[in-house]
Design an enzyme around this catalytic site. Structure first.
Site, mmCIF file in Angstrom:
data_model
loop_
_atom_site.group_PDB
_atom_site.id
_atom_site.type_symbol
_atom_site.label_atom_id
_atom_site.label_comp_id
_atom_site.label_asym_id
_atom_site.label_seq_id
_atom_site.Cartn_x
_atom_site.Cartn_y
_atom_site.Cartn_z
ATOM 1 N N ASN A 64 0.924 -1.176 -0.040
ATOM 2 C CA ASN A 64 0.027 -0.194 0.313
ATOM 3 C C ASN A 64 0.801 1.363 -0.093
ATOM 4 O OD1 ASN A 64 0.676 -0.938 2.897
ATOM 5 N ND2 ASN A 64 -1.129 0.382 3.407
ATOM 6 N N GLU A 66 0.314 5.273 0.861
ATOM 7 C CA GLU A 66 -0.526 6.362 1.184
ATOM 8 C C GLU A 66 -0.051 7.602 0.916
ATOM 9 O OE1 GLU A 66 -0.936 5.566 5.498
ATOM 10 O OE2 GLU A 66 -2.188 3.655 5.169
ATOM 11 N N TYR A 70 -5.295 11.973 2.212
ATOM 12 C CA TYR A 70 -5.564 10.704 2.609
ATOM 13 C C TYR A 70 -6.156 9.939 1.330
ATOM 14 C CZ TYR A 70 -4.542 12.131 7.252
ATOM 15 O OH TYR A 70 -3.870 12.606 8.478
ATOM 16 N N GLU A 77 -3.433 -4.526 -3.176
ATOM 17 C CA GLU A 77 -4.035 -5.154 -4.252
ATOM 18 C C GLU A 77 -4.239 -4.284 -5.514
ATOM 19 O OE1 GLU A 77 -5.035 -4.638 -0.968
ATOM 20 O OE2 GLU A 77 -6.051 -6.354 -0.251
ATOM 21 N N CYS A 108 -10.237 -4.728 0.551
ATOM 22 C CA CYS A 108 -11.450 -3.906 0.887
ATOM 23 C C CYS A 108 -12.454 -3.786 -0.334
ATOM 24 C CB CYS A 108 -10.933 -2.402 0.693
ATOM 25 S SG CYS A 108 -10.387 -1.558 -0.656
#
Ligand code: THU
Length: 153
Positions: A64, A66, A70, A77, A108
């Site tokens: 991930n 970031e 945000y 994924e 998610c």
């Protein structure tokens, strides 16, 4: 590490198109664990690593990333899927997902949708560090919106 099958053991049947043996599953989890080290998660500190395997057995990893804004965050994924697609790969067998805790890290909703768009038959491999769970994306995203629905009759 034990294999925990929460569904009929499709993946362990050599006749199943997405067949993977136990060592291939473990190899994919190890690749996801290694990829997690590259996560850029200074805001959540929730580091995720994934390893995506093509039907040919090629592995693409992701972590991930970031953003200080945000909402621009990209899940591990989607990083792996976009890497593979943009390198011309478009046939996928499984994706292993590993989070920072001794707990499962299921994808998610947004990632489920993007995976469904490009790999509806994919299997998701999850582990809490002890058990391994194999689950079909179709089980995680039933009655999905899919590209065929965009076609006008
Ligand atoms: N995240 C992933 O990368 N994959 C998941 O399956 C769950 C969530 C990331 C997004 C964000 O950087 C952090 O984990 C916390 O939500």
């Amino acid at each position: 590490m034990n294999l925990f099958l929460n569904q009929k053991p499709l993946n362990l049947n050599p006749e199943y198109p997405n067949y993977m043996n136990t060592s291939a599953v473990k190899k994919l989890i190890d690749a996801a664990r290694a990829a997690r080290q590259n996560a850029q998660a200074p805001y959540s500190n929730f580091t995720v690593g994934v390893a995506l395997t093509t039907t040919d057995g090629e592995i693409f990893t992701g972590a991930n990333v970031e953003s200080s804004s945000y909402g621009l965050t990209i899940c591990a994924e989607r990083v792996a899927l976009v890497k593979a697609l943009s390198e011309g790969r478009n046939s996928f067998k499984a994706i292993a997902v590993v989070g920072p805790y001794a707990d499962f890290c299921p994808p998610c909703g947004a990632c489920r949708q993007l995976l469904f768009d490009y790999a509806p038959e994919i299997e998701i491999i999850l582990t809490d560090g002890n058990l391994i769970k194999l689950v079909a994306l179709k089980e995680l995203l039933p009655f999905a919106f899919e590209k065929n629905r965009l076609k006008k009759k």
